[in-house]
Enzyme design. Structure first.
Site, PDB file in Angstrom:
ATOM      1  CB  ILE A   1      54.619 -14.845 -10.369  1.00 35.22           C
ATOM      2  CG1 ILE A   1      54.260 -14.702  -9.221  1.00 35.22           C
ATOM      3  CG2 ILE A   1      53.642 -15.020 -11.627  1.00 35.22           C
ATOM      4  CD1 ILE A   1      53.405 -14.180  -8.894  1.00 35.22           C
ATOM      5  CB  SER A   2      56.312 -15.074 -15.087  1.00 36.63           C
ATOM      6  OG  SER A   2      55.846 -15.488 -16.496  1.00 36.63           O
ATOM      7  CB  SER A   3      60.261 -13.103 -15.367  1.00 41.51           C
ATOM      8  OG  SER A   3      61.613 -12.327 -15.653  1.00 41.51           O
TER       9      SER A   3
ATOM     10  CG  LEU B   1      53.154 -13.127 -18.210  1.00 39.19           C
ATOM     11  CD1 LEU B   1      54.991 -13.128 -18.227  1.00 39.19           C
ATOM     12  CD2 LEU B   1      52.010 -13.084 -18.500  1.00 39.19           C
TER      13      LEU B   1
ATOM     14  CG  HIS C   1      51.956 -18.111 -18.380  1.00 42.40           C
ATOM     15  ND1 HIS C   1      52.897 -18.633 -17.939  1.00 42.40           N
ATOM     16  CD2 HIS C   1      52.643 -16.663 -17.683  1.00 42.40           C
ATOM     17  CE1 HIS C   1      54.011 -18.089 -17.624  1.00 42.40           C
ATOM     18  NE2 HIS C   1      53.098 -16.778 -17.098  1.00 42.40           N
TER      19      HIS C   1
END
Length: 422
Positions: free
Chosen positions: A144-146, A4, A285
């Site tokens: 970032i993301s997770s 991601l 995303h």
């Protein structure tokens, strides 16, 4: 979850061999540290300390995306280069479970000291503070993301540790919660978990029951076309952190710092507002791109030459002392604040800074003017009490509404310098 991170990879050397947690790591080299402390989920710890690390440096925790790693986060972001410029230390946690996603779902992760990944990351911070005599008032986290979800979790679990966070394409604290051991929450990912600001704020406050100290500032980023963690999560994060900060839902400032960007600030208009949110039109995303790290540092206050002061530091003894108390009833309270000049010089004009607990809003006051009326407040002297001789005191006060927390502020600054309390 697929990879991601949409950032330009930066050329950088591979991580050096593991180093036992016995002292500073080799300078200007990404190094894995082992034996750093309690680590219930077997995370790996990577550290980058620049050659010019400052005395009592700031610490930045940079948290990777699903399928990523600490070294990938090091190579794919510019935080190490920025550390070379400004002298702070970067910690890169790294997941070892097969998904390479951080645990932001389990009951253990969503409670201070509950176990799992947040405890291991807290141990990494503690190791870095001990090893580098780091400034405990300047510990920051970004992801970032997770890693963005973990940024939300860490600010909820450890508000006394982190001064601020920056989350790229994440979800609110508690949104990804599951009870069946699953790491994935489809309802949250799809943007279908909607709460009131108060409900979101309560989830954060329940992670550390009874905590009444300052809360970390939050910066959130999200693309409008995010099809992995959908865009409604952006608005829910704003609702959550404005409630936690005790500031309103209406932006104090709105601008467009780049084409297609809409930036809103809540509770203040400057670079270090309590909450800052950046929406990127038409972006998916992979919202993070090279150059955004510098904007994160501006929000954190780390982009000056040498150490930059946090706008709401941990209190250190100064030339002032403050006592504060409240008298509360069902939905209201009256606060009495006494400021004493403990220095050897007279004060000619004063501004007393403090943060109201979440849910409190000043309705009127005396002895000073108060602005704003919630969140981070500054009380400015009246015309008749601006002069304070050495050892002289002045009493001021205010009336406020509250939503359950009627405590008095616990940290005060006088003209920018921290005061002792009690």
């Amino acid at each position: 979850m697929v990879s991601l991170l949409a950032a330009t990879a930066l050329t950088a050397p591979a991580a050096s061999a593991r180093t036992q947690a016995l002292g500073p790591v080799p300078a200007a080299t990404l190094t894995e540290v082992t034996g750093f402390g309690t680590n219930p989920s077997n995370l790996q710890m990577y550290v980058y300390a620049p050659a010019n690390v400052t005395a009592h440096p700031a610490v930045l925790v940079a948290v990777h995306y699903c399928t990523g790693s600490g070294p990938a986060m090091y190579n794919g972001t510019e935080y190490a280069r920025l550390a070379d410029r400004y002298g702070f230390v970067v910690v890169y946690p790294s997941v070892t479970r097969s998904s390479k996603c951080f645990d932001v779902s389990s009951p253990q992760a969503l409670k201070r000291g509950g176990g799992s990944d947040p405890v291991g990351i807290k141990s990494m911070v503690d190791w870095t503070v001990r090893t580098y005599a780091a400034d405990t008032g300047r510990i920051f986290v970004t992801g970032i993301s997770s890693g963005a979800m973990m940024t939300n979790v860490l600010l909820g679990d450890y508000p006394d540790v982190f001064a601020a966070g920056a989350a790229f394409a994440g979800v609110p604290f508690g949104c990804f919660a599951t009870t069946d051991g699953s790491e994935w929450n489809s309802q949250c990912a799809g943007g279908n978990v909607i709460h009131t600001p108060q409900e979101w704020g309560t989830l954060v406050r329940n992670a550390y029951p009874g905590y009444t100290g300052r809360r970390p500032r939050m910066q959130v980023w999200h693309g409008t076309q995010d099809d992995t963690l959908r865009y409604p999560n952006f608005g829910e994060e704003i609702k959550q952190w404005t409630n936690v900060q005790g500031v309103g839902q209406t932006p104090a400032a709105t601008d467009s710092p780049a084409s297609g960007w809409t930036r809103t600030r809540y509770g203040a208009t400057g670079d270090r507002a309590p909450v800052e949110a950046i929406s990127l039109q038409g972006v998916g995303h992979g919202v993070y791109s090279n150059g955004m790290g510098a904007r994160v540092l501006t929000f954190f206050g780390l982009d000056g030459s040498g150490p930059a002061p946090d706008p709401d530091p941990q209190p250190q003894p100064g030339a002032c002392r403050v006592t504060a108390s409240t008298n509360a009833w069902s939905t209201g309270l009256t606060a009495t604040v006494t400021l004493t000049n403990t220095g050897a010089s007279a004060i000619d004009g004063w501004k007393l800074g403090f943060s109201l607990p979440a849910g409190q809003t000043i309705t009127n006051g005396w002895g000073a003017t108060y602005a704003p009326v919630s969140g981070a407040v500054t009380a400015t002297n009246a015309a008749y009490n601006g002069a304070l001789a050495p050892h002289a005191s002045v009493s001021i006060g205010y009336q406020a509404n509250h939503t359950g927390n009627s405590a008095a502020p616990g940290v005060f600054t006088l003209n920018g310098a921290a005061c002792t309390t009690g």
